[in-house]
Design a protein around this motif. Sequence first.
Motif, PDB file in Angstrom:
ATOM      1  N   PHE A   1      48.022  67.765  84.257  1.00 43.34           N
ATOM      2  CA  PHE A   1      47.111  66.703  85.010  1.00 43.34           C
ATOM      3  C   PHE A   1      47.971  65.575  85.519  1.00 43.34           C
ATOM      4  O   PHE A   1      48.895  65.070  85.163  1.00 43.34           O
ATOM      5  CB  PHE A   1      46.034  66.178  84.173  1.00 43.34           C
ATOM      6  N   THR A   2      47.167  64.795  86.304  1.00 43.97           N
ATOM      7  CA  THR A   2      48.011  63.426  87.103  1.00 43.97           C
ATOM      8  C   THR A   2      46.819  62.255  86.689  1.00 43.97           C
ATOM      9  O   THR A   2      45.694  62.533  86.819  1.00 43.97           O
ATOM     10  CB  THR A   2      47.972  63.846  88.665  1.00 43.97           C
ATOM     11  N   VAL A   3      47.519  61.199  86.352  1.00 42.66           N
ATOM     12  CA  VAL A   3      46.819  59.990  86.105  1.00 42.66           C
ATOM     13  C   VAL A   3      47.548  58.786  86.653  1.00 42.66           C
ATOM     14  O   VAL A   3      48.746  58.673  86.760  1.00 42.66           O
ATOM     15  CB  VAL A   3      46.921  59.658  84.459  1.00 42.66           C
ATOM     16  N   ARG A   4      46.704  58.052  87.264  1.00 41.00           N
ATOM     17  CA  ARG A   4      47.103  56.865  87.841  1.00 41.00           C
ATOM     18  C   ARG A   4      46.966  55.796  86.931  1.00 41.00           C
ATOM     19  O   ARG A   4      45.652  55.370  86.224  1.00 41.00           O
ATOM     20  CB  ARG A   4      46.138  56.330  89.131  1.00 41.00           C
ATOM     21  N   VAL A   5      47.863  55.240  86.519  1.00 38.26           N
ATOM     22  CA  VAL A   5      48.178  54.331  85.298  1.00 38.26           C
ATOM     23  C   VAL A   5      49.336  53.249  85.359  1.00 38.26           C
ATOM     24  O   VAL A   5      50.231  54.047  85.828  1.00 38.26           O
ATOM     25  CB  VAL A   5      48.187  55.024  83.682  1.00 38.26           C
ATOM     26  N   SER A   6      49.169  52.287  84.715  1.00 40.65           N
ATOM     27  CA  SER A   6      50.247  51.277  84.669  1.00 40.65           C
ATOM     28  C   SER A   6      51.316  52.049  83.959  1.00 40.65           C
ATOM     29  O   SER A   6      51.181  52.744  82.807  1.00 40.65           O
ATOM     30  CB  SER A   6      49.994  49.910  84.377  1.00 40.65           C
ATOM     31  N   TRP A   7      52.649  51.586  83.975  1.00 42.73           N
ATOM     32  CA  TRP A   7      53.840  52.096  83.176  1.00 42.73           C
ATOM     33  C   TRP A   7      53.681  51.524  81.756  1.00 42.73           C
ATOM     34  O   TRP A   7      54.128  52.346  80.908  1.00 42.73           O
ATOM     35  CB  TRP A   7      55.164  51.778  83.650  1.00 42.73           C
ATOM     36  N   ARG A   8      52.918  50.256  81.608  1.00 47.20           N
ATOM     37  CA  ARG A   8      52.421  49.967  80.293  1.00 47.20           C
ATOM     38  C   ARG A   8      51.770  50.641  79.529  1.00 47.20           C
ATOM     39  O   ARG A   8      51.483  50.614  78.263  1.00 47.20           O
ATOM     40  CB  ARG A   8      52.212  48.400  80.508  1.00 47.20           C
ATOM     41  N   GLU A   9      50.834  51.582  80.203  1.00 46.93           N
ATOM     42  CA  GLU A   9      49.767  52.209  79.613  1.00 46.93           C
ATOM     43  C   GLU A   9      49.977  53.748  79.556  1.00 46.93           C
ATOM     44  O   GLU A   9      49.126  54.386  78.970  1.00 46.93           O
ATOM     45  CB  GLU A   9      48.330  52.176  80.202  1.00 46.93           C
ATOM     46  N   LYS A  10      51.225  54.110  79.983  1.00 54.06           N
ATOM     47  CA  LYS A  10      51.300  55.586  80.060  1.00 54.06           C
ATOM     48  C   LYS A  10      51.368  56.248  78.471  1.00 54.06           C
ATOM     49  O   LYS A  10      51.004  57.398  78.397  1.00 54.06           O
ATOM     50  CB  LYS A  10      52.983  55.883  80.461  1.00 54.06           C
ATOM     51  N   ASP A  11      51.745  55.290  77.301  1.00 55.68           N
ATOM     52  CA  ASP A  11      51.870  56.098  76.075  1.00 55.68           C
ATOM     53  C   ASP A  11      50.399  56.231  75.744  1.00 55.68           C
ATOM     54  O   ASP A  11      50.156  56.682  74.457  1.00 55.68           O
ATOM     55  CB  ASP A  11      52.520  55.333  75.285  1.00 55.68           C
ATOM     56  N   LYS A  12      49.163  55.520  76.201  1.00 60.09           N
ATOM     57  CA  LYS A  12      47.781  55.850  75.796  1.00 60.09           C
ATOM     58  C   LYS A  12      47.191  56.914  76.575  1.00 60.09           C
ATOM     59  O   LYS A  12      45.742  57.060  76.253  1.00 60.09           O
ATOM     60  CB  LYS A  12      47.242  54.412  76.036  1.00 60.09           C
ATOM     61  N   VAL A  13      47.857  57.666  77.181  1.00 63.92           N
ATOM     62  CA  VAL A  13      47.152  58.820  78.038  1.00 63.92           C
ATOM     63  C   VAL A  13      46.624  59.910  77.133  1.00 63.92           C
ATOM     64  O   VAL A  13      47.378  60.459  76.263  1.00 63.92           O
ATOM     65  CB  VAL A  13      48.039  59.287  79.255  1.00 63.92           C
ATOM     66  N   LYS A  14      45.474  60.344  77.437  1.00 61.28           N
ATOM     67  CA  LYS A  14      44.949  61.555  76.782  1.00 61.28           C
ATOM     68  C   LYS A  14      44.614  62.529  77.732  1.00 61.28           C
ATOM     69  O   LYS A  14      44.292  62.309  78.713  1.00 61.28           O
ATOM     70  CB  LYS A  14      43.601  60.979  75.836  1.00 61.28           C
ATOM     71  N   CYS A  15      44.485  63.846  77.176  1.00 57.34           N
ATOM     72  CA  CYS A  15      44.121  64.933  78.219  1.00 57.34           C
ATOM     73  C   CYS A  15      42.725  64.962  78.483  1.00 57.34           C
ATOM     74  O   CYS A  15      41.826  64.591  77.511  1.00 57.34           O
ATOM     75  CB  CYS A  15      44.320  66.307  77.167  1.00 57.34           C
ATOM     76  N   PRO A  16      42.634  65.146  79.563  1.00 55.86           N
ATOM     77  CA  PRO A  16      41.147  64.863  79.936  1.00 55.86           C
ATOM     78  C   PRO A  16      40.191  66.138  79.630  1.00 55.86           C
ATOM     79  O   PRO A  16      38.979  66.223  79.844  1.00 55.86           O
ATOM     80  CB  PRO A  16      41.343  64.855  81.605  1.00 55.86           C
ATOM     81  N   VAL A  17      41.005  67.354  79.301  1.00 54.76           N
ATOM     82  CA  VAL A  17      40.139  68.441  78.918  1.00 54.76           C
ATOM     83  C   VAL A  17      39.909  68.628  77.575  1.00 54.76           C
ATOM     84  O   VAL A  17      38.803  68.548  77.159  1.00 54.76           O
ATOM     85  CB  VAL A  17      40.951  69.670  79.398  1.00 54.76           C
ATOM     86  N   CYS A  18      40.878  68.325  76.560  1.00 52.51           N
ATOM     87  CA  CYS A  18      40.563  68.685  75.049  1.00 52.51           C
ATOM     88  C   CYS A  18      40.628  67.076  74.490  1.00 52.51           C
ATOM     89  O   CYS A  18      40.274  67.046  73.255  1.00 52.51           O
ATOM     90  CB  CYS A  18      41.307  69.419  74.643  1.00 52.51           C
ATOM     91  N   GLY A  19      41.012  65.976  75.152  1.00 50.83           N
ATOM     92  CA  GLY A  19      41.019  64.824  74.542  1.00 50.83           C
ATOM     93  C   GLY A  19      42.240  64.470  73.760  1.00 50.83           C
ATOM     94  O   GLY A  19      42.244  63.362  73.063  1.00 50.83           O
ATOM     95  N   SER A  20      43.168  65.288  73.446  1.00 48.84           N
ATOM     96  CA  SER A  20      44.427  65.159  72.850  1.00 48.84           C
ATOM     97  C   SER A  20      45.272  64.075  73.259  1.00 48.84           C
ATOM     98  O   SER A  20      45.431  63.816  74.486  1.00 48.84           O
ATOM     99  CB  SER A  20      45.292  66.500  72.667  1.00 48.84           C
ATOM    100  N   SER A  21      45.830  63.317  72.320  1.00 49.83           N
ATOM    101  CA  SER A  21      46.686  62.269  72.852  1.00 49.83           C
ATOM    102  C   SER A  21      48.404  62.748  72.703  1.00 49.83           C
ATOM    103  O   SER A  21      49.269  62.130  73.112  1.00 49.83           O
ATOM    104  CB  SER A  21      46.680  61.056  71.811  1.00 49.83           C
ATOM    105  N   SER A  22      48.256  63.983  72.537  1.00 54.40           N
ATOM    106  CA  SER A  22      49.683  64.675  72.391  1.00 54.40           C
ATOM    107  C   SER A  22      50.171  65.441  73.875  1.00 54.40           C
ATOM    108  O   SER A  22      50.001  66.429  74.116  1.00 54.40           O
ATOM    109  CB  SER A  22      49.709  66.098  71.408  1.00 54.40           C
ATOM    110  N   VAL A  23      50.391  64.416  74.407  1.00 58.91           N
ATOM    111  CA  VAL A  23      50.707  64.666  76.107  1.00 58.91           C
ATOM    112  C   VAL A  23      52.230  64.420  76.406  1.00 58.91           C
ATOM    113  O   VAL A  23      52.917  63.712  75.835  1.00 58.91           O
ATOM    114  CB  VAL A  23      49.909  64.025  77.138  1.00 58.91           C
ATOM    115  N   LYS A  24      52.990  65.136  77.402  1.00 55.58           N
ATOM    116  CA  LYS A  24      54.309  64.918  77.799  1.00 55.58           C
ATOM    117  C   LYS A  24      54.362  64.828  78.961  1.00 55.58           C
ATOM    118  O   LYS A  24      53.685  65.265  79.954  1.00 55.58           O
ATOM    119  CB  LYS A  24      55.055  66.256  77.378  1.00 55.58           C
ATOM    120  N   GLN A  25      55.265  63.574  79.243  1.00 53.39           N
ATOM    121  CA  GLN A  25      55.097  63.213  80.847  1.00 53.39           C
ATOM    122  C   GLN A  25      56.236  64.218  81.538  1.00 53.39           C
ATOM    123  O   GLN A  25      57.090  64.614  80.978  1.00 53.39           O
ATOM    124  CB  GLN A  25      55.723  61.946  81.107  1.00 53.39           C
TER     125      GLN A  25
END
Length: 64
Positions: free
Chosen positions: A15-39
């Motif tokens: 998935f693609t997210v528009r977010v500031s670089w400061r908030e990248k570590d807070k991104v969660k998967c829009p499908v399952c809600g997991s915070s275990s995501v890799k850029q």
Amino acid sequence: MPSYDFRCEKCGHDFTVRVSWREKDKVKCPVCGSSSVKQLFTSFTLLTGGSGGACNAPSGSPFG
């Protein structure tokens, strides 16, 4: 605001997210809600003001 591509390490969703670089570590998967995501690092296009698509970078630069 920049767009970043991610892959969920839990469900595999890309998935693609528009977010500031400061908030990248807070991104969660829009499908399952997991915070275990890799850029994911993807290519980009660099447009210059030159004619004919020529690069105007100085000689000796990594782009010239």
